[in-house]
Design a protein around this motif. Structure first.
Motif, PDB file in Angstrom:
ATOM      1  N   THR A 214      26.441  43.115  18.741  1.00  0.00           N
ATOM      2  CA  THR A 214      25.514  42.167  18.275  1.00  0.00           C
ATOM      3  C   THR A 214      25.966  40.791  18.522  1.00  0.00           C
ATOM      4  N   ARG A 215      27.136  40.447  18.851  1.00  0.00           N
ATOM      5  CA  ARG A 215      27.887  39.132  18.894  1.00  0.00           C
ATOM      6  C   ARG A 215      29.006  39.023  19.776  1.00  0.00           C
ATOM      7  N   PRO A 216      29.348  38.025  20.501  1.00  0.00           N
ATOM      8  CA  PRO A 216      30.622  37.850  21.064  1.00  0.00           C
ATOM      9  C   PRO A 216      31.658  38.020  20.201  1.00  0.00           C
ATOM     10  N   LYS A 217      33.058  38.712  20.682  1.00  0.00           N
ATOM     11  CA  LYS A 217      34.056  38.859  19.714  1.00  0.00           C
ATOM     12  C   LYS A 217      34.647  37.476  19.189  1.00  0.00           C
ATOM     13  N   PRO A 218      34.450  36.283  19.956  1.00  0.00           N
ATOM     14  CA  PRO A 218      34.986  34.866  19.260  1.00  0.00           C
ATOM     15  C   PRO A 218      34.332  34.499  17.812  1.00  0.00           C
ATOM     16  N   LEU A 219      32.972  35.114  17.878  1.00  0.00           N
ATOM     17  CA  LEU A 219      32.005  34.826  16.771  1.00  0.00           C
ATOM     18  C   LEU A 219      32.370  35.954  15.561  1.00  0.00           C
ATOM     19  N   ILE A 220      33.269  36.701  15.795  1.00  0.00           N
ATOM     20  CA  ILE A 220      33.466  37.649  14.654  1.00  0.00           C
ATOM     21  C   ILE A 220      34.251  36.876  13.497  1.00  0.00           C
ATOM     22  N   THR A 221      33.999  37.158  12.372  1.00  0.00           N
ATOM     23  CA  THR A 221      34.672  36.377  11.314  1.00  0.00           C
ATOM     24  C   THR A 221      36.066  36.996  10.617  1.00  0.00           C
TER      25      THR A 221
ATOM     26  N   LEU B 183      36.627  31.994  16.899  1.00  0.00           N
ATOM     27  CA  LEU B 183      36.627  30.651  17.701  1.00  0.00           C
ATOM     28  C   LEU B 183      37.018  29.640  16.983  1.00  0.00           C
ATOM     29  N   ASP B 184      36.618  29.435  15.505  1.00  0.00           N
ATOM     30  CA  ASP B 184      37.107  28.361  14.792  1.00  0.00           C
ATOM     31  C   ASP B 184      38.263  28.462  14.447  1.00  0.00           C
ATOM     32  N   HIS B 185      38.969  29.474  14.091  1.00  0.00           N
ATOM     33  CA  HIS B 185      40.313  29.457  13.797  1.00  0.00           C
ATOM     34  C   HIS B 185      41.048  29.044  15.065  1.00  0.00           C
ATOM     35  N   ALA B 186      40.880  29.200  16.267  1.00  0.00           N
ATOM     36  CA  ALA B 186      41.532  28.768  17.546  1.00  0.00           C
ATOM     37  C   ALA B 186      41.172  27.345  17.378  1.00  0.00           C
ATOM     38  N   LEU B 187      39.926  26.943  17.525  1.00  0.00           N
ATOM     39  CA  LEU B 187      39.680  25.482  17.551  1.00  0.00           C
ATOM     40  C   LEU B 187      40.589  24.635  16.775  1.00  0.00           C
ATOM     41  N   ASP B 188      40.842  25.277  15.239  1.00  0.00           N
ATOM     42  CA  ASP B 188      41.492  24.422  14.607  1.00  0.00           C
ATOM     43  C   ASP B 188      42.940  24.178  14.876  1.00  0.00           C
ATOM     44  N   LEU B 189      43.406  25.181  15.686  1.00  0.00           N
ATOM     45  CA  LEU B 189      44.768  24.846  16.242  1.00  0.00           C
ATOM     46  C   LEU B 189      44.965  23.657  17.208  1.00  0.00           C
ATOM     47  N   THR B 190      43.765  23.659  17.911  1.00  0.00           N
ATOM     48  CA  THR B 190      43.762  22.213  18.777  1.00  0.00           C
ATOM     49  C   THR B 190      43.315  21.116  18.312  1.00  0.00           C
TER      50      THR B 190
ATOM     51  N   ALA C 183      32.424  30.736  28.586  1.00  0.00           N
ATOM     52  CA  ALA C 183      31.522  31.716  27.992  1.00  0.00           C
ATOM     53  C   ALA C 183      30.907  32.706  29.001  1.00  0.00           C
ATOM     54  N   HIS C 184      30.612  33.908  28.646  1.00  0.00           N
ATOM     55  CA  HIS C 184      29.723  34.787  29.451  1.00  0.00           C
ATOM     56  C   HIS C 184      28.934  35.942  28.620  1.00  0.00           C
ATOM     57  N   TYR C 185      29.827  36.734  27.774  1.00  0.00           N
ATOM     58  CA  TYR C 185      29.132  37.653  27.137  1.00  0.00           C
ATOM     59  C   TYR C 185      28.258  37.106  25.922  1.00  0.00           C
ATOM     60  N   LYS C 186      27.089  37.203  25.969  1.00  0.00           N
ATOM     61  CA  LYS C 186      26.261  36.458  24.857  1.00  0.00           C
ATOM     62  C   LYS C 186      26.612  35.119  24.681  1.00  0.00           C
ATOM     63  N   GLY C 187      26.699  34.487  25.953  1.00  0.00           N
ATOM     64  CA  GLY C 187      27.115  33.248  25.976  1.00  0.00           C
ATOM     65  C   GLY C 187      26.107  32.243  25.205  1.00  0.00           C
ATOM     66  N   ALA C 188      24.976  32.520  25.000  1.00  0.00           N
ATOM     67  CA  ALA C 188      23.844  31.635  24.326  1.00  0.00           C
ATOM     68  C   ALA C 188      24.466  31.501  22.849  1.00  0.00           C
ATOM     69  N   MET C 189      25.066  32.419  22.063  1.00  0.00           N
ATOM     70  CA  MET C 189      25.617  32.340  20.838  1.00  0.00           C
ATOM     71  C   MET C 189      26.674  31.557  20.956  1.00  0.00           C
ATOM     72  N   ILE C 190      27.512  31.412  21.751  1.00  0.00           N
ATOM     73  CA  ILE C 190      28.687  30.522  21.919  1.00  0.00           C
ATOM     74  C   ILE C 190      28.099  29.119  21.795  1.00  0.00           C
ATOM     75  N   HIS C 191      27.191  28.969  22.987  1.00  0.00           N
ATOM     76  CA  HIS C 191      26.535  27.658  23.003  1.00  0.00           C
ATOM     77  C   HIS C 191      25.889  27.209  21.568  1.00  0.00           C
ATOM     78  N   ASP C 192      25.351  27.964  20.979  1.00  0.00           N
ATOM     79  CA  ASP C 192      24.628  27.691  19.838  1.00  0.00           C
ATOM     80  C   ASP C 192      25.519  27.198  18.651  1.00  0.00           C
ATOM     81  N   HIS C 193      26.835  28.110  18.661  1.00  0.00           N
ATOM     82  CA  HIS C 193      27.988  27.754  17.952  1.00  0.00           C
ATOM     83  C   HIS C 193      28.555  26.558  17.763  1.00  0.00           C
ATOM     84  N   LEU C 194      28.637  26.111  19.251  1.00  0.00           N
ATOM     85  CA  LEU C 194      29.241  24.970  19.556  1.00  0.00           C
ATOM     86  C   LEU C 194      28.662  23.700  19.653  1.00  0.00           C
ATOM     87  N   ARG C 195      27.017  23.489  19.663  1.00  0.00           N
ATOM     88  CA  ARG C 195      26.198  22.604  19.668  1.00  0.00           C
ATOM     89  C   ARG C 195      26.690  21.389  18.879  1.00  0.00           C
TER      90      ARG C 195
END
Length: 227
Positions: free
Chosen positions: A24-31, A38-45, A57-69
């Motif tokens: 139901t979601r891409p792996k980077p959006l698992i909590t 994804l947010d854990h990784a972004l924090d490092l940067t 982004a590819h798999y369920k990429g629209a969810m990645i877009h929504d998360h980062l908007r």
């Protein structure tokens, strides 16, 4: 003056080992511990040596877009999965020619900021600098390591150290690969042959969050670190 590098965070894969959570979601959006991978990784940067940030982004990429908007992070959309090497090449119009930091988004980290450590260890003689840990400091990982490291930091294939999923690399070699989808391992083998692949050993802890059972292990590691 601190040099800045663009960073690419890999978030395009299907995460099949993480099923059924990835149904139901891409792996980077698992909590993990209340925050997405994804947010854990972004924090490092969020360090002075990182400038522009790009997420592929590819798999369920629209969810990645929504998360980062609205967060000032660029997205490199892949029509077909390109693997890590192909994904890096595809994102270069957004990243620039490099050197570029690349970071997997399926791990959590405890210790000194690994991105800052990596940037501080870079020298112009390197083609790529990979951040490594001994197997004893890598949780959620079974089996041997990926590389052996010489006294001068040069890497060869071996079992002493595990690649953490974080590197700083020049990008010129990706243009010579003739297939659209390929692993960074193709580039690393070329660099090894020319003596240009280096490794830096990090003294923190990392947990690979590749399967559902890795989530409580990662959360326990984070909790131990906070105590």
């Amino acid at each position: 003056m601190t040099r800045t590098y663009a960073a690419l965070l890999f978030a395009a894969g299907k995460g099949t080992r993480m099923a059924p959570l990835t149904d139901t979601r891409p792996k980077p959006l698992i909590t993990v511990a209340g925050r997405t991978l994804l947010d854990h990784a972004l924090d490092l940067t969020n360090v002075p040596c990182i400038g522009k940030r790009v997420v592929n982004a590819h798999y369920k990429g629209a969810m990645i877009h929504d998360h980062l908007r609205g967060r000032g992070v660029a997205i490199s959309d892949e029509v077909a999965l390109l693997e890590t090497g192909g994904g890096l090449r595809h994102a270069l119009p957004l990243l620039g020619d490099g050197p570029v930091v690349t970071l997997n988004t399926d791990a959590v980290w405890c210790g000194p900021n690994p991105v800052q450590t990596l940037c501080a260890g870079w020298t112009p003689a390197m083609e790529a600098l990979l951040l490594l840990v001994p197997t004893s400091r890598m949780r959620g990982h079974s089996g041997p390591g990926d590389f052996a490291r010489a006294a001068d930091g040069r890497l060869t294939r071996g079992q002493d150290y595990v690649y953490t999923g974080l590197q700083l690399t020049r990008t010129n070699r990706v243009h010579g690969v003739r297939v659209p989808a390929f692993s960074l391992n193709v580039i690393w083998d070329q660099m090894i042959a020319h003596g240009g692949l280096y490794g830096l050993v990090w003294d923190g802890l990392i947990c690979d969050v590749g399967r559902p059972e890795s989530i409580p292990q990662a959360e326990a590691m984070l909790k131990e670190h906070d105590v």
